[in-house]
Each structure stands twice: as structure tokens, then as C-alpha cells.
Scaffold this motif. Structure first.
Motif, short mmCIF file in Angstrom:
data_model
loop_
_atom_site.label_atom_id
_atom_site.label_comp_id
_atom_site.label_asym_id
_atom_site.label_seq_id
_atom_site.Cartn_x
_atom_site.Cartn_y
_atom_site.Cartn_z
N VAL A 1 0.84 -1.20 0.00
CA VAL A 1 0.00 0.00 0.00
C VAL A 1 0.87 1.24 0.00
O VAL A 1 0.51 2.27 -0.56
CB VAL A 1 -0.95 -0.01 1.23
CG1 VAL A 1 -1.68 1.32 1.37
CG2 VAL A 1 -1.92 -1.17 1.13
N TRP A 2 2.06 1.15 0.61
CA TRP A 2 2.96 2.30 0.74
C TRP A 2 4.15 2.27 -0.21
O TRP A 2 4.61 3.32 -0.66
CB TRP A 2 3.48 2.40 2.17
CG TRP A 2 2.43 2.84 3.11
CD1 TRP A 2 1.66 2.06 3.93
CD2 TRP A 2 1.97 4.17 3.29
NE1 TRP A 2 0.77 2.85 4.61
CE2 TRP A 2 0.93 4.14 4.24
CE3 TRP A 2 2.34 5.40 2.74
CZ2 TRP A 2 0.27 5.29 4.65
CZ3 TRP A 2 1.67 6.54 3.16
CH2 TRP A 2 0.65 6.48 4.10
N VAL A 3 4.69 1.08 -0.49
CA VAL A 3 5.93 0.99 -1.26
C VAL A 3 5.77 0.04 -2.45
O VAL A 3 5.26 -1.07 -2.30
CB VAL A 3 7.10 0.48 -0.38
CG1 VAL A 3 8.38 0.35 -1.19
CG2 VAL A 3 7.30 1.39 0.81
N GLU A 4 6.20 0.52 -3.61
CA GLU A 4 6.24 -0.32 -4.82
C GLU A 4 7.70 -0.52 -5.20
O GLU A 4 8.44 0.46 -5.38
CB GLU A 4 5.49 0.35 -5.96
CG GLU A 4 5.54 -0.45 -7.24
CD GLU A 4 4.85 0.24 -8.40
OE1 GLU A 4 5.05 -0.21 -9.54
OE2 GLU A 4 4.13 1.23 -8.18
N TRP A 5 8.10 -1.77 -5.32
CA TRP A 5 9.46 -2.11 -5.76
C TRP A 5 9.37 -2.42 -7.24
O TRP A 5 8.67 -3.34 -7.65
CB TRP A 5 9.97 -3.33 -5.00
CG TRP A 5 10.18 -3.09 -3.55
CD1 TRP A 5 9.25 -3.17 -2.56
CD2 TRP A 5 11.39 -2.71 -2.91
NE1 TRP A 5 9.80 -2.86 -1.36
CE2 TRP A 5 11.13 -2.59 -1.53
CE3 TRP A 5 12.69 -2.48 -3.36
CZ2 TRP A 5 12.11 -2.23 -0.61
CZ3 TRP A 5 13.65 -2.13 -2.45
CH2 TRP A 5 13.37 -2.01 -1.09
N ARG A 6 10.07 -1.67 -8.07
CA ARG A 6 10.03 -1.86 -9.53
C ARG A 6 11.35 -2.42 -10.02
O ARG A 6 12.41 -1.87 -9.74
CB ARG A 6 9.76 -0.53 -10.23
CG ARG A 6 8.40 0.00 -9.98
CD ARG A 6 8.14 1.21 -10.83
NE ARG A 6 6.84 1.80 -10.52
CZ ARG A 6 6.45 2.98 -10.93
NH1 ARG A 6 7.26 3.72 -11.67
NH2 ARG A 6 5.26 3.44 -10.61
#
Length: 70
Positions: A55-60
Motif C-alpha cells: 500500500v505504501w511501497v512499490e518495488w520496480r
């Protein structure tokens, strides 16, 4: 689904991952602690546990928590 406020981009060829907090470039992280520091400087008060919250962090690109050269 709205965009998450923290994005950790794929590792660079030279190492480190660019981090964006609230659509602003926060810096180049070489560790989870760097990411947490960038988050705090942006005015969000979270610990390392937030790094695994989608919900807070997206790892791409690449695995989460890995900062080495790609």
C-alpha cells in the motif's frame, strides 16, 4: 488503484536504486536504511516494516531489498 506514495526503482548498473517519495526524487538508496531515511525526510514517519507494505511501497524491477548492480 491510486499510485503508492513510495517507489523504489530498479537497481542501476553502478549499484543503488533511485527512490521517489510523493512524486519527488528522494535520492539513490544503497540499503533499506537509506530508503527509510528518505521517507522520514519527506515527512512520513515509518520504520523498515513499511518497506514490505504494498500500500505504501512499490518495488520496480529486481527483487525488493536488493541494491547491487543490475
Amino acid at each position: 488503484m491510486p499510485a503508492v506514495p513510495i517507489v523504489v526503482h530498479r537497481p542501476l548498473a553502478t549499484g543503488g536504486r533511485p527512490v521517489v517519495v510523493r512524486s519527488e526524487i528522494a535520492g539513490l538508496a544503497h540499503s533499506d536504511q537509506d530508503v527509510v531515511d528518505f521517507i522520514r525526510r519527506a515527512g512520513l514517519a515509518f520504520g523498515e516494516d513499511v518497506l514490505d507494505d504494498p500500500v505504501w511501497v512499490e518495488w520496480r524491477g529486481g527483487r525488493a531489498h536488493e541494491y547491487g548492480a543490475g
